[in-house]
Every structure is written in structure tokens, then in C-alpha cells.
Scaffold this motif. Structure first.
Motif, PDB file in Angstrom:
ATOM      1  N   PRO A 126       0.815  -1.231   0.000  1.00 52.63           N
ATOM      2  CA  PRO A 126       0.000   0.000   0.000  1.00 52.63           C
ATOM      3  C   PRO A 126       0.847   1.278   0.000  1.00 52.63           C
ATOM      4  CG  PRO A 126      -0.312  -1.256   2.050  1.00 52.63           C
ATOM      5  CD  PRO A 126       0.565  -2.084   1.175  1.00 52.63           C
ATOM      6  N   VAL A 127       2.041   1.231   0.587  1.00 51.99           N
ATOM      7  CA  VAL A 127       2.896   2.432   0.625  1.00 51.99           C
ATOM      8  C   VAL A 127       3.366   2.766  -0.800  1.00 51.99           C
ATOM      9  CG1 VAL A 127       5.045   3.405   1.537  1.00 51.99           C
ATOM     10  CG2 VAL A 127       3.628   1.937   2.976  1.00 51.99           C
ATOM     11  N   GLU A 128       3.772   1.719  -1.532  1.00 55.64           N
ATOM     12  CA  GLU A 128       4.198   1.921  -2.919  1.00 55.64           C
ATOM     13  C   GLU A 128       3.036   2.417  -3.781  1.00 55.64           C
ATOM     14  OE1 GLU A 128       7.421   1.269  -4.879  1.00 55.64           O
ATOM     15  OE2 GLU A 128       7.492   2.247  -2.945  1.00 55.64           O
ATOM     16  N   GLN A 130       0.475   4.135  -2.825  1.00 58.05           N
ATOM     17  CA  GLN A 130       0.167   5.531  -2.489  1.00 58.05           C
ATOM     18  C   GLN A 130       1.176   6.469  -3.163  1.00 58.05           C
ATOM     19  OE1 GLN A 130      -2.563   6.969  -1.047  1.00 58.05           O
ATOM     20  NE2 GLN A 130      -1.498   8.820  -1.779  1.00 58.05           N
ATOM     21  N   ARG A 131       2.451   6.031  -3.183  1.00 62.23           N
ATOM     22  CA  ARG A 131       3.489   6.828  -3.849  1.00 62.23           C
ATOM     23  C   ARG A 131       3.162   6.966  -5.349  1.00 62.23           C
ATOM     24  NH1 ARG A 131       8.826   5.903  -5.983  1.00 62.23           N
ATOM     25  NH2 ARG A 131       8.690   3.643  -5.785  1.00 62.23           N
ATOM     26  N   LEU A 133       0.206   6.762  -6.698  1.00 62.99           N
ATOM     27  CA  LEU A 133      -0.995   7.587  -6.862  1.00 62.99           C
ATOM     28  C   LEU A 133      -0.647   9.074  -6.805  1.00 62.99           C
ATOM     29  CD1 LEU A 133      -4.022   7.217  -7.254  1.00 62.99           C
ATOM     30  CD2 LEU A 133      -4.293   7.294  -4.776  1.00 62.99           C
ATOM     31  N   THR A 134       0.249   9.436  -5.893  1.00 60.80           N
ATOM     32  CA  THR A 134       0.681  10.837  -5.788  1.00 60.80           C
ATOM     33  C   THR A 134       1.335  11.276  -7.100  1.00 60.80           C
ATOM     34  OG1 THR A 134       1.041  10.514  -3.439  1.00 60.80           O
ATOM     35  CG2 THR A 134       2.097  12.429  -4.423  1.00 60.80           C
TER      36      THR A 134
END
Ligand code: GSH
Length: 210
Positions: A126-128, A130-131, A133-134
Motif C-alpha cells: 500500500p505504501v508503494e 500511495q506513492r 498515486l501521488t
């Protein structure tokens, strides 16, 4: 000319699309990145151990955008890579933008949401995501705004810039890339998908995966 490629590689696909569009025959050599033997061969022709790699006689060229430009420059009368200084600089600008910003961001969605599952490399991080998506909001926003009043990315017709930027979008469905808000980008991508070069490479992709 021989091109080492794999159908799930968008870097390879942008080269294959370019060759189709230019009407240049390429001898496609499928390179299985999961085979140690084949990777040894790849290392011998590309010290980065990555596809695509073009072999033209005794000349070996890696880096997909450089290969696209080489193929266009080899083709008399082509219109996808203009000779005029500023027109060419603009195409170069978007090709670098694709390689540096747009494609790596799409690649995160593709890796996390599709390739990992394909090769048993675990669940999406999920962290990747989110990155990614930004970055999507930033770069898809840039492209969408640019395409609001234009049919093609650079100049008035199709260029290498369109092919370079569109190839990674083959990952939109399997990688679940949320492109819905970017309507101009989507309309442009539909135009690219109508090109023979896109359709023919899609067919090859299906044939090779089957
Ligand atoms: N900047 C390179 C990127 C090439 C690249 O990352 N190729 C991937 C396939 S899309 C690859 O060969 N990966 C194999 C690996 O890293 O082990 C290009 O545009 O040609």
C-alpha cells in the motif's frame, strides 16, 4: 535487425510499435527473464541486463527510446521524428519525460497490482501504491492538461512521443491504474489504440502469452 524483447515489457513494446509504424521488419527474439541461461546471454549484449536490446549487424543498442530514435532515423521520409530543431527537441522532451516520470509511475501499479501476483512475489504494497498515486495525480494531470486542446502530444501528428508515452499504458487494466479523471488523456489513448501499430503489437502479445 533483431530485437530481444518480452511481450509484458512496455519498454520493448514501444520499440516494436515504432518498427510496425515505420514498416521496418524486426526479427523478434523472445527473452525469458526467468531463465538463468537467457539472462547470461542478455548480460552479454546489455550490461544493465534489461530488454529491449536491438542488434543491427555489429551494432548493439539498448535503451528503448534511443532504439526508437535510431529506427526512425534509419527510415527515409518518416514523419514521427521530425528533423527540424525545435520540433525534434519537443519530441525528445516528451520521450525523456516518459522515461523519467510517467513510465516509472505506471510501472509501480503494474508491478504491485499485476506482476507480483503473476510471479508469486507477494501482495501489493500500500505504501508503494500511495506513492504511485501521488505521482499519477501530478504527471497524468500534466499530460491531461497538455492534451486538452490537441490530438497528439507533439506537433500536429503522431510522433515517437505518443508511442513512448502510450506503451506503458498497456498496464492500465492489469495494473488497475485509476485514469478515469483524465478525460483528455483517455481520448488521446483511444486514438493511439486505434493505430495499426498498437493493434498489431497487442495481437502479438496475446499470441505470445497464449
Ligand atoms: N530504461 C530502459 C528500461 C528497460 C527495462 O527496465 N526493462 C525491463 C523490462 S520492462 C527489464 O528488462 N527488466 C529486467 C530486470 O530488471 O531484471 C529502457 O527504456 O529500455
Amino acid at each position: 535487425m533483431r530485437l530481444y524483447h518480452h511481450p509484458i515489457s512496455s519498454n520493448a513494446r514501444r520499440v516494436v510499435m515504432t518498427a510496425h509504424h515505420l514498416g521496418l521488419p524486426l526479427d523478434l527474439v523472445l527473452l525469458d527473464l526467468s531463465s538463468a541461461d537467457q539472462r547470461k546471454h542478455l548480460l552479454a549484449i546489455n550490461p544493465n541486463e534489461k530488454i529491449p536490446v536491438l542488434v543491427d549487424g555489429d551494432f548493439i543498442l539498448w535503451e528503448s527510446c534511443a532504439i526508437m530514435q535510431y529506427l526512425a532515423d534509419k527510415t527515409p521520409g518518416q514523419s514521427v521524428y521530425p528533423a527540424e530543431l525545435r520540433a525534434r527537441a519537443d519530441v525528445n522532451r516528451w520521450m525523456f519525460w516518459s522515461a523519467q516520470h510517467f513510465a516509472p509511475m505506471i510501472a509501480i501499479f503494474y508491478w504491485e497490482n499485476f506482476i507480483k501476483g503473476l510471479i508469486g512475489a507477494g501482495r501489493p504494497d500500500p505504501v508503494e501504491l500511495q506513492r504511485a498515486l501521488t505521482d499519477l495525480e501530478k504527471y497524468a494531470g500534466v499530460l491531461d492538461g497538455h492534451l486538452a486542446q490537441r490530438r497528439w502530444v507533439s506537433g500536429s501528428g503522431l510522433t515517437l512521443a505518443d508511442l513512448a508515452i502510450a506503451a506503458p499504458l498497456m498496464a492500465v487494466e492489469p495494473g488497475r491504474v485509476p485514469l478515469a479523471p483524465y478525460t483528455h488523456l483517455q481520448a488521446w489513448f483511444s486514438r493511439v489504440q486505434e493505430l495499426d501499430a498498437w493493434r498489431q503489437t497487442e495481437l502479438e502479445e496475446e499470441l505470445l502469452i497464449a
